[in-house]
Scaffold this active site. Structure first.
Site, short mmCIF file in Angstrom:
data_model
loop_
_atom_site.label_atom_id
_atom_site.label_comp_id
_atom_site.label_asym_id
_atom_site.label_seq_id
_atom_site.Cartn_x
_atom_site.Cartn_y
_atom_site.Cartn_z
N LYS A 13 -3.53 4.91 -0.81
CA LYS A 13 -2.36 5.08 -1.68
C LYS A 13 -2.26 3.95 -2.71
O LYS A 13 -1.99 4.21 -3.88
CB LYS A 13 -1.05 5.11 -0.87
CG LYS A 13 -0.93 6.25 0.10
CD LYS A 13 0.43 6.25 0.78
CE LYS A 13 0.76 4.97 1.52
NZ LYS A 13 -0.06 4.72 2.72
N ARG A 88 9.12 7.15 3.50
CA ARG A 88 8.29 7.10 4.70
C ARG A 88 8.99 7.79 5.86
O ARG A 88 8.43 7.88 6.95
CB ARG A 88 8.08 5.63 5.08
CG ARG A 88 6.65 5.16 4.95
CD ARG A 88 6.64 3.71 5.39
NE ARG A 88 5.31 3.22 5.62
CZ ARG A 88 4.57 2.62 4.71
NH1 ARG A 88 4.99 2.48 3.48
NH2 ARG A 88 3.38 2.15 5.04
N ARG A 125 -10.73 -4.30 6.00
CA ARG A 125 -10.16 -4.65 4.69
C ARG A 125 -9.91 -6.16 4.56
O ARG A 125 -9.45 -6.81 5.49
CB ARG A 125 -8.83 -3.91 4.51
CG ARG A 125 -8.07 -4.33 3.28
CD ARG A 125 -7.02 -3.36 2.91
NE ARG A 125 -5.88 -3.35 3.81
CZ ARG A 125 -4.83 -2.53 3.65
NH1 ARG A 125 -4.79 -1.68 2.65
NH2 ARG A 125 -3.82 -2.56 4.50
N ARG A 151 -5.13 -8.78 6.28
CA ARG A 151 -3.67 -8.71 6.30
C ARG A 151 -3.21 -8.83 7.76
O ARG A 151 -3.87 -8.30 8.66
CB ARG A 151 -3.22 -7.36 5.73
CG ARG A 151 -2.53 -7.47 4.41
CD ARG A 151 -2.33 -6.15 3.76
NE ARG A 151 -1.48 -5.22 4.49
CZ ARG A 151 -1.08 -4.05 4.01
NH1 ARG A 151 -1.43 -3.69 2.79
NH2 ARG A 151 -0.33 -3.22 4.72
N ARG A 162 0.77 1.32 13.61
CA ARG A 162 1.16 1.87 12.30
C ARG A 162 0.80 3.35 12.21
O ARG A 162 1.57 4.15 11.66
CB ARG A 162 0.48 1.09 11.16
CG ARG A 162 1.11 -0.28 10.93
CD ARG A 162 0.17 -1.23 10.23
NE ARG A 162 -0.13 -0.86 8.86
CZ ARG A 162 -1.19 -1.31 8.18
NH1 ARG A 162 -2.06 -2.13 8.77
NH2 ARG A 162 -1.38 -0.94 6.94
P1 ADP Z 1 0.41 0.80 4.64
O1 ADP Z 1 0.77 2.02 3.86
O2 ADP Z 1 -1.03 0.45 4.54
O3 ADP Z 1 0.93 0.82 6.06
P2 ADP Z 1 2.21 -0.85 3.04
O4 ADP Z 1 1.66 -2.02 2.31
O5 ADP Z 1 2.66 0.33 2.26
O6 ADP Z 1 1.07 -0.50 4.08
O7 ADP Z 1 3.45 -1.31 3.96
C1 ADP Z 1 3.34 -2.40 4.84
C2 ADP Z 1 4.55 -2.41 5.77
O8 ADP Z 1 5.76 -2.52 5.00
C3 ADP Z 1 4.75 -1.16 6.61
O9 ADP Z 1 3.96 -1.13 7.78
C4 ADP Z 1 6.27 -1.25 6.91
O10 ADP Z 1 6.52 -2.20 7.93
C5 ADP Z 1 6.83 -1.81 5.62
N1 ADP Z 1 7.27 -0.71 4.70
C6 ADP Z 1 6.75 -0.41 3.48
N2 ADP Z 1 7.38 0.64 2.92
C7 ADP Z 1 8.34 1.03 3.82
C8 ADP Z 1 9.31 2.07 3.85
N3 ADP Z 1 9.44 2.94 2.84
N4 ADP Z 1 10.11 2.18 4.94
C9 ADP Z 1 9.99 1.31 5.96
N5 ADP Z 1 9.11 0.31 6.01
C10 ADP Z 1 8.27 0.16 4.95
#
Ligand code: ADP
Length: 227
Positions: A13, A88, A125, A151, A162
């Site tokens: 994404k 999400r 990664r 990360r 996750r």
């Molecule tokens: P990925 O999609 O690879 O899991 P992101 O960088 O998008 O990673 O998000 C990292 C973390 O940030 C998520 O695992 C969550 O804890 C938090 N997060 C990001 N966006 C949201 C959201 N819309 N609602 C709740 N938590 C979020």
């Protein structure tokens, strides 16, 4: 034009959001990046978010909706945006409906990648400690000179959590948007440029701008493969 990218962690994404935002001349809004910036700034909200993110869990719907609402109030989002990481949950999608009211067309692309590939991608990664962007494969350091690190939430046990959270909290969004005919499933295992092209085609199709076929097909009855 607004594009919502959904898909499990590691489905690409972030990469696609940057490419598509550039192609569409709109900003990419990554909630993960906004949260990581808050963590780096050391604000109380950032410190609270870090603990949740490091466990692979989700930040509350209220906090996320407030963050996205504030970002969408900024003038650069007026022509549209690419949303990466929001919504999400179905609650967030309902809140986003309200935020998107009057903002024009909304398309949703879901990046589909098998779980084994996701785990491989995430645990391998490397990101730049300084600027946060994903490292080029095999490179010893980032172009900005920063060192490359994993990360905190890309440890295998956190990745599995996750993915579990994605299945129960985020997967229902496919049905939510599918029922409204807004959803386009895209094969996220293809090369990044092909994934971008397929999403652009999906956007065109949803706008009713499907390209005319360039070859004229013979009528099916004339096919030598038919009896
Ligand atoms: P990925 O999609 O690879 O899991 P992101 O960088 O998008 O990673 O998000 C990292 C973390 O940030 C998520 O695992 C969550 O804890 C938090 N997060 C990001 N966006 C949201 C959201 N819309 N609602 C709740 N938590 C979020």
């Amino acid at each position: 034009m607004n594009l919502i990218l959904i898909g499990p962690p590691g489905s690409g994404k972030g990469t696609q959001a940057v490419r598509l935002a550039q192609a569409m001349s709109v900003p990419a809004i990554s909630t993960g990046d906004i949260l990581r910036k808050a963590v780096q700034d050391g604000s109380p909200a950032g410190r609270a978010a870090k603990a949740v993110m490091d466990r692979g869990e989700l930040i509350s719907d209220e906090m996320m909706t407030d963050i996205v609402s504030a970002r969408l109030d900024e003038a650069d989002t007026r022509p549209g945006c690419v949303l990466d990481g929001f919504p999400r949950t179905v609650n967030q999608a309902v809140a986003l409906d309200r935020l998107m009211d009057g903002r024009g067309h909304v398309v949703v692309a879901e990046l589909v990648v098998p779980e084994a590939a996701l785990i491989r991608r995430l645990t391998m990664r490397r990101v730049c400690r300084r600027c946060g962007i994903n490292a080029q494969p095999e490179s010893p350091a980032c172009r900005c000179g920063g060192s490359l690190v994993s990360r905190a939430d890309d440890r295998e046990d956190v990745v599995r959590e996750r993915l579990r959270v994605y299945e129960c909290a985020t997967r229902p969004l496919a049905e939510f948007y599918g029922a409204r005919r807004m959803l386009h499933a895209i094969d996220g295992t293809l090369a990044p440029r092909l994934v971008t092209a397929r999403i652009m085609n999906a956007i065109d199709a949803s706008l009713g701008l499907e390209l005319q076929p360039t070859t004229v097909c013979k009528p099916a009855s004339a096919s030598p493969w038919r009896a």
